[in-house]
Write a protein that holds these residues in place. Structure first.
Motif, PDB file in Angstrom:
ATOM      1  N   VAL A   1       0.189   7.429   7.838  1.00 52.47           N
ATOM      2  CA  VAL A   1      -1.034   6.924   7.538  1.00 52.47           C
ATOM      3  C   VAL A   1      -1.908   7.668   8.756  1.00 52.47           C
ATOM      4  N   PHE A   2      -1.537   7.556   9.811  1.00 53.53           N
ATOM      5  CA  PHE A   2      -2.300   7.970  11.023  1.00 53.53           C
ATOM      6  C   PHE A   2      -2.341   9.369  10.787  1.00 53.53           C
ATOM      7  N   TRP A   3      -1.274  10.074  10.353  1.00 53.54           N
ATOM      8  CA  TRP A   3      -1.368  11.742  10.231  1.00 53.54           C
ATOM      9  C   TRP A   3      -2.500  11.854   9.136  1.00 53.54           C
ATOM     10  N   ALA A   4      -2.248  11.398   8.217  1.00 57.81           N
ATOM     11  CA  ALA A   4      -3.270  11.514   7.116  1.00 57.81           C
ATOM     12  C   ALA A   4      -4.712  11.367   7.621  1.00 57.81           C
ATOM     13  N   LEU A   5      -5.183  10.203   8.484  1.00 54.34           N
ATOM     14  CA  LEU A   5      -6.187  10.111   8.637  1.00 54.34           C
ATOM     15  C   LEU A   5      -6.986  10.968   9.559  1.00 54.34           C
ATOM     16  N   GLY A   6      -5.876  11.075  10.822  1.00 57.51           N
ATOM     17  CA  GLY A   6      -6.343  11.919  12.013  1.00 57.51           C
ATOM     18  C   GLY A   6      -6.082  13.282  11.797  1.00 57.51           C
ATOM     19  N   GLU A   7      -5.278  13.858  11.009  1.00 58.55           N
ATOM     20  CA  GLU A   7      -5.099  15.387  10.794  1.00 58.55           C
ATOM     21  C   GLU A   7      -5.554  15.667   9.683  1.00 58.55           C
ATOM     22  N   LYS A   8      -5.304  15.210   8.657  1.00 51.72           N
ATOM     23  CA  LYS A   8      -5.876  15.747   7.291  1.00 51.72           C
ATOM     24  C   LYS A   8      -7.174  14.984   6.865  1.00 51.72           C
ATOM     25  N   GLY A   9      -7.758  13.965   7.516  1.00 53.90           N
ATOM     26  CA  GLY A   9      -8.752  13.402   7.018  1.00 53.90           C
ATOM     27  C   GLY A   9      -9.920  14.070   7.530  1.00 53.90           C
ATOM     28  N   ASP A  10     -11.196  13.514   6.783  1.00 52.84           N
ATOM     29  CA  ASP A  10     -12.550  14.152   7.361  1.00 52.84           C
ATOM     30  C   ASP A  10     -13.068  13.394   8.486  1.00 52.84           C
ATOM     31  N   ARG A  11     -14.359  13.643   8.743  1.00 51.40           N
ATOM     32  CA  ARG A  11     -14.902  13.143  10.222  1.00 51.40           C
ATOM     33  C   ARG A  11     -14.742  11.622  10.030  1.00 51.40           C
ATOM     34  N   GLU A  12     -15.151  11.241   8.809  1.00 55.36           N
ATOM     35  CA  GLU A  12     -15.100   9.583   8.647  1.00 55.36           C
ATOM     36  C   GLU A  12     -13.936   8.981   8.926  1.00 55.36           C
ATOM     37  N   ALA A  13     -12.869   9.700   8.492  1.00 54.23           N
ATOM     38  CA  ALA A  13     -11.556   9.236   8.579  1.00 54.23           C
ATOM     39  C   ALA A  13     -10.979   9.114  10.115  1.00 54.23           C
TER      40      ALA A  13
ATOM     41  N   GLY B   1       0.924  -1.474  -0.015  1.00 55.71           N
ATOM     42  CA  GLY B   1       0.033  -0.213   0.037  1.00 55.71           C
ATOM     43  C   GLY B   1       0.743   1.107   0.089  1.00 55.71           C
ATOM     44  N   TYR B   2       2.176   1.208  -0.298  1.00 54.01           N
ATOM     45  CA  TYR B   2       3.044   2.372  -0.331  1.00 54.01           C
ATOM     46  C   TYR B   2       3.155   2.844  -1.604  1.00 54.01           C
TER      47      TYR B   2
ATOM     48  N   SER C   1       3.060   6.434   2.638  1.00 53.77           N
ATOM     49  CA  SER C   1       1.929   7.116   2.058  1.00 53.77           C
ATOM     50  C   SER C   1       1.133   8.207   3.130  1.00 53.77           C
ATOM     51  N   SER C   2       0.743   9.377   2.238  1.00 53.82           N
ATOM     52  CA  SER C   2       0.163  10.361   3.130  1.00 53.82           C
ATOM     53  C   SER C   2      -0.993  10.739   2.381  1.00 53.82           C
ATOM     54  N   GLN C   3      -1.299  11.823   2.481  1.00 54.89           N
ATOM     55  CA  GLN C   3      -2.613  12.382   2.138  1.00 54.89           C
ATOM     56  C   GLN C   3      -2.733  12.191   0.353  1.00 54.89           C
ATOM     57  N   THR C   4      -1.682  12.301  -0.385  1.00 57.88           N
ATOM     58  CA  THR C   4      -1.675  12.462  -1.839  1.00 57.88           C
ATOM     59  C   THR C   4      -0.977  11.243  -2.288  1.00 57.88           C
ATOM     60  N   PRO C   5      -1.427  10.170  -2.849  1.00 59.73           N
ATOM     61  CA  PRO C   5      -2.836  10.192  -2.663  1.00 59.73           C
ATOM     62  C   PRO C   5      -3.198   9.395  -1.360  1.00 59.73           C
ATOM     63  N   LEU C   6      -4.548   9.770  -0.927  1.00 57.77           N
ATOM     64  CA  LEU C   6      -4.786   9.433   0.455  1.00 57.77           C
ATOM     65  C   LEU C   6      -4.226   7.893   1.062  1.00 57.77           C
ATOM     66  N   ALA C   7      -3.873   7.948   2.127  1.00 53.19           N
ATOM     67  CA  ALA C   7      -3.142   6.637   2.433  1.00 53.19           C
ATOM     68  C   ALA C   7      -4.150   5.626   2.472  1.00 53.19           C
ATOM     69  N   LEU C   8      -5.335   5.871   2.978  1.00 52.06           N
ATOM     70  CA  LEU C   8      -6.541   4.798   3.004  1.00 52.06           C
ATOM     71  C   LEU C   8      -7.459   5.556   2.376  1.00 52.06           C
TER      72      LEU C   8
ATOM     73  N   ARG D   1     -10.931   1.914   3.462  1.00 55.95           N
ATOM     74  CA  ARG D   1     -11.446   1.835   4.891  1.00 55.95           C
ATOM     75  C   ARG D   1     -12.688   1.012   4.920  1.00 55.95           C
ATOM     76  N   ALA D   2     -13.553   0.952   4.129  1.00 51.27           N
ATOM     77  CA  ALA D   2     -14.729   0.212   4.088  1.00 51.27           C
ATOM     78  C   ALA D   2     -14.411  -1.078   4.031  1.00 51.27           C
ATOM     79  N   ALA D   3     -13.594  -1.564   3.232  1.00 45.57           N
ATOM     80  CA  ALA D   3     -12.925  -2.725   3.136  1.00 45.57           C
ATOM     81  C   ALA D   3     -12.618  -3.631   4.345  1.00 45.57           C
ATOM     82  N   LEU D   4     -11.482  -2.485   5.048  1.00 49.24           N
ATOM     83  CA  LEU D   4     -10.876  -3.160   6.246  1.00 49.24           C
ATOM     84  C   LEU D   4     -12.072  -3.143   7.359  1.00 49.24           C
ATOM     85  N   SER D   5     -13.067  -2.090   7.529  1.00 48.44           N
ATOM     86  CA  SER D   5     -14.122  -2.102   8.362  1.00 48.44           C
ATOM     87  C   SER D   5     -14.877  -3.450   8.321  1.00 48.44           C
ATOM     88  N   GLU D   6     -15.279  -3.823   7.057  1.00 49.47           N
ATOM     89  CA  GLU D   6     -15.874  -5.131   6.843  1.00 49.47           C
ATOM     90  C   GLU D   6     -15.017  -6.097   7.232  1.00 49.47           C
ATOM     91  N   HIS D   7     -13.753  -6.226   6.902  1.00 46.53           N
ATOM     92  CA  HIS D   7     -12.905  -7.344   7.441  1.00 46.53           C
ATOM     93  C   HIS D   7     -12.939  -7.499   8.915  1.00 46.53           C
TER      94      HIS D   7
END
Ligand SMILES: [Zn+2]
Length: 908
Positions: free
Chosen positions: A716-728, A604-605, A684-691, A696-702
């Motif tokens: 990836v945690f920075w991308a989701l937690g800092e740059k990500g939206d509410r869902e991220a 995924g990198y 991988s960071s926000q460009t393209p979005l790490a996840l 995320r939907a696939a991992l949630s389902e898993h």
């Protein structure tokens, strides 16, 4: 129109004289004609000089080779030669060894051009079948070993009837004592041996280097050319992955280094796994074969111009020195009235003319960048009697104008289609640049491209992006292909893009099913032609690959693999245009019992932006700190191997997919049914979005289905937690993780005093000198309520890893890339602890049953379950959408804690 700063008249030249971009105004010193080669052949239509061929039927082919480099002489450009000039380079002058341009905006033209040409442009052209000759050293490997025919008993050996061998009367390569000086020609310092050809192979010579380090090396050969030499001399490169066979026309291009290909070799000496063997079988049995020397690698500067060598890798030096090193006579690179800077301008095109033999269909293209600020955009040049003043008066070698137009329009068009719709077309012009001057090279069409302005911050920002350079390189290659198509009256065929995604899954002991998703067509005119088939390269170590097997379908079975052994795979797409760059590396290990693997690896990198440039202190050469595009230290898509080796060491089998396969067109089903997903997010960071939301939907389902997750990455945690939206952010919370800080400010991780990693020693992450890439900013993680920090950065700098839930975890989040743990025993131990905590058993062991709660899909609906998620969420808020997972994990944990474990069917 200013193109280059002209500063001849300055009283005190700066350390990097910006005198010109290689202009030769009227009155410039005359060089005289470029000498021909001794025994130069005139061919009406020259066949390819080198062809990579199938081995002889009798030959043993072990399984595997390296970063697959495509097949020489196969593709739309087969039989064509492309001379590439990566522009300027380190050159000796008044101030010692300096680049010809200084540092602007953190980059140096001399280095930008060479990095782009050697890693992208030359690669595309080779994959399309062209013979590519760089006028500067192409191999970026600092190591160099040459084995000469004089090294009898010390690397060189002959076998077969002694009568087959004799001494040649003409000169050959010879080892000079110390650095190359004056007008010395290394190809006149020695001799070469002759081997009598035969219809069947009965004699051979072996060149075995003692390599100072493992790594990828260009392999070059030299020989003396003559009419009676074999047109199909049989060269074999032996490497850890097997053998690569070549047929080489020794009637041409002798007395210089001829590049066969690039291969991975282990350190040390091995005639079986690290050598070049020349056999005497030939379709012309009365011919003979010249045995002169074999070169591995590019090496460091070897030329002394009076005050010592440059101290820089040879590929960073200018063409002036490469021409001498490659056997050109002094009239090619040394004009009595010019210093080395002046010499270099003429040398680039003169070397091409010297190397080029009559009847060979060739072009010459130079990659430069431009100055001064505030210029922007791409401009291209052919020869004309005018300075670069914005006029057009073409008087260069015929065909140059047609090629320049095709290449220029392709670059501007592709940048607009694939990078910036407003990319500036600065125009097509003529000027008296020495590189395109027909008095140096009257033999091939020639053009010079000023790709962008390194001096202008906006353009420099683009030049720092590997993807930008890649688009320009591909456009240059496509323009050249279109030029030859037009010239030959053929419809152009462009090599395809790599597969969009690849999955490899073990389906039986020793059998892997590959699923290949074709590349997307992309905007019209940008990408290559569609694939006609796929080429699957296999490896046993992830480093050294076999010759590749073509498969027609998007689904292919690899059979006959040793069960329990890891097979590494890269897949390229192929068509009449040639072969694409390869896919990321995948690794699959099939179970001996034929059961499905419990672990799925996700490559995924895929980030490759300017933020990953390697920072180098070049202060000793008056350049300060420079950003370098060294792809194998940024992201060469090989890092899944480190995950695979750890799992294999623990006797755990695994399948693997590139990221797009996990949640792409195939949908979340792509990761269904595995006990554990090991998601490698790298940097991988926000460009393209790490996840992506789909990932995320696939991992949630898993996870909802009771699966476990190991997610590792430093952004990836920075991308989701800092740059990500509410869902991220909700997804992160669901993993039991919160981002505390983007950067731990350290690459050291403490020994664990408690928890699942208790007893794990302190360890460090790769800083870019340990074989991988530099971890820039490890993420600092906090545990959500119910989860637990299980590793911390040294010096109290916060959490490095989180397990959730704390008891009977389902998720491990590492704020650093797992592959960056370069100490392999430590990495294996980390994986061992993670598997134990997640209850994933080794092959053949009893599989630990997953938590009943986690398997109970009825309960997974979480109807009515209400509890807090993270900070700031009001108590009692309901589980909806992307937050469901977080609620799930936390509720489960609390349920366990309060002893309220529900029987699996309680709510059915
Ligand atoms: Zn330039």
């Amino acid at each position: 129109m200013m193109t280059c700063v002209i500063a001849h008249a300055e009283p005190a030249p700066p350390p990097h004289p910006m005198e010109d971009c290689g202009l030769e105004p009227p009155g410039s010193p005359a060089w005289g004609p470029v000498p021909g080669r001794p025994h130069e052949l005139s061919l009406r239509a020259a066949p390819p000089l080198i062809r990579r061929v199938a081995p002889l039927p009798a030959a043993e082919i072990p399984n595997a080779q390296q970063i697959p480099w495509g097949r020489s002489g196969e593709g739309f450009l087969a039989g064509k030669t492309v001379y590439l000039s990566p522009g300027h380079g380190f050159t000796f002058g008044t101030y010692g060894w300096r680049t010809q341009r200084g540092t602007t905006n953190g980059i140096v033209e001399d280095l930008v051009s060479a990095e782009a040409v050697q890693q992208y442009l030359a690669r595309y052209l080779r994959q399309a079948g062209a013979r590519v000759v760089s006028v500067r050293e192409p191999d970026m490997n600092d190591n160099l070993v040459i084995v000469d025919d004089a090294d009898r008993g010390a690397g060189y050996a002959e076998s077969g009837p002694a009568g087959r061998f004799s001494d040649s009367t003409v000169a050959g390569w010879g080892r000079q004592a110390g650095p190359l000086t004056g007008q010395q020609n290394p190809f006149t310092l020695g001799k070469n041996r002759l081997l009598q050809a035969a219809a069947r192979p009965d004699a051979s010579a072996t060149f075995t280097p003692t390599l100072p380090a493992a790594g990828e090396y260009n392999v070059y050969v030299s020989y003396s050319q003559f009419e009676r030499r074999a047109p199909d001399a049989h060269f074999v490169v032996r490497h850890p992955g097997g053998e690569a066979h070549f047929r080489l026309d020794q009637r041409r291009h002798g007395g210089t280094w001829i590049l066969l290909g690039r291969f991975y070799f282990d350190k040390g000496a091995s005639p079986e796994r690290g050598a070049v063997v020349v056999w005497n079988d030939s379709g012309t049995p009365d011919a003979n074969i010249s045995l002169d020397a074999v070169r591995f690698g590019g090496g460091m500067g070897l030329t002394d111009r009076g005050k010592g060598v440059s101290g820089r890798p040879r590929w960073e030096e200018s063409a002036r020195y490469a021409a001498q090193y490659n056997g050109a006579p002094p009239t090619v690179f040394d004009q009595a009235d010019l210093d080395d800077h002046g010499d270099d301008v003429g040398t680039r095109s003169r070397f091409a003319a010297w190397d080029h033999e009559e009847g060979e269909d060739a072009v010459y293209l130079a990659w430069h960048t431009n100055a001064p600020n505030p210029g922007v955009g791409t401009s291209s040049y052919v020869y004309g009697p005018n300075p670069p003043d914005g006029s057009y008066n073409f008087t260069g070698t015929p065909g140059s104008d047609v090629m320049m137009k095709l290449v220029h329009d392709e670059i501007v068009g592709d940048l607009r289609r694939g990078w910036d719709p407003n990319w500036r077309d600065r125009g097509k012009y003529s000027a008296y640049f020495g590189e395109v001057n027909p008095r140096h090279n009257p033999e091939t069409p020639a053009a010079l491209i000023e790709v962008a302005f390194h001096d202008t911050p906006g353009d420099a920002q683009q030049l720092k992006q590997a993807r930008f350079r890649q688009i320009v390189a591909r456009a240059m290659y496509q323009g050249i292909a279109k030029f030859f198509a037009g010239k030959d009256g053929k419809k152009v065929a462009l090599l395809p893009e790599p597969p969009a995604s690849v999955c490899g899954r073990g389906v039986a002991p020793g059998e892997v099913l590959l699923t290949i998703t074709p590349p997307e067509p992309g905007p019209a005119g940008l990408l290559g032609d569609p694939p006609a088939a796929y080429r699957v390269y296999r490896s046993r170590d992830g480093l050294s690959f076999d010759e590749g097997t073509d498969v027609a379908a998007q689904s292919a079975a690899l059979t006959g693999l040793p069960p329990g052994e890891t097979v590494y795979v890269r897949v390229a797409a192929v068509n009449a245009g040639g072969e694409s760059l390869p896919s990321p590396l995948l690794a699959v290990r099939t179970r001996r019992d034929g059961k499905r693997a419990q672990v799925l690896l996700i490559a995924g990198y895929d980030r490759l932006d300017g933020g990953l440039l390697v920072s180098q202190d070049l202060g000793a050469w008056a350049l300060g700190t420079v950003g370098r595009m060294l792809l194998d230290r940024m992201n060469d898509a090989s890092y899944l191997a480190a995950h695979a080796r750890a799992l294999a060491a623990l006797d755990v089998s695994f399948d693997a997919c590139t990221r797009g396969a996990a949640a792409g067109p195939a949908g979340p089903g792509g990761i269904e049914g595995y006990a554990l997903i090991d998601w490698q997010a790298g940097q991988s960071s926000q460009t393209p979005l790490a996840l992506t939301p789909e990932d995320r939907a696939a991992l949630s389902e898993h996870l909802r289905r009771g699966g476990r997750l190991l997610l590792s990455g430093s952004e990836v945690f920075w991308a989701l937690g800092e740059k990500g939206d509410r869902e991220a952010r909700a997804f992160l919370a669901g993993l039991g993780v919160r981002l505390q800080q983007d950067d731990a400010g350290t690459r050291d991780v403490d020994a664990a005093a408690a928890g699942p990693f208790l007893g794990l020693p302190a360890f460090a992450l790769d800083d870019g000198t340990r074989g991988g890439y530099r971890v820039q900013t490890p993420d600092v993680l906090q545990a959500e309520s119910g989860a637990q920090v299980v590793l911390s950065y040294k010096g109290g700098r916060g959490g490095a890893a989180v397990a959730a839930p704390a008891e009977r975890p389902a998720v491990f989040s590492l704020g650093f890339p797992l592959e960056a743990v370069y100490d392999e025993p430590v990495r294996i131990e980390i994986v061992r602890r993670v598997l134990a905590a997640l209850r994933v058993a080794a092959d053949g062991q009893e599989t630990v049953p997953p938590d009943p709660e986690l398997d109970d899909t009825t309960m997974m609906k979480m109807e009515g379950c209400s509890c807090e998620v993270g900070a700031g969420r009001p108590a009692g808020s309901r589980a909806t959408g992307g937050t469901a997972l977080g609620l799930l994990l936390l509720c489960l944990w609390r349920a366990q804690r309060k002893g309220k474990r529900r029987p699996p069917s309680s709510s059915a």
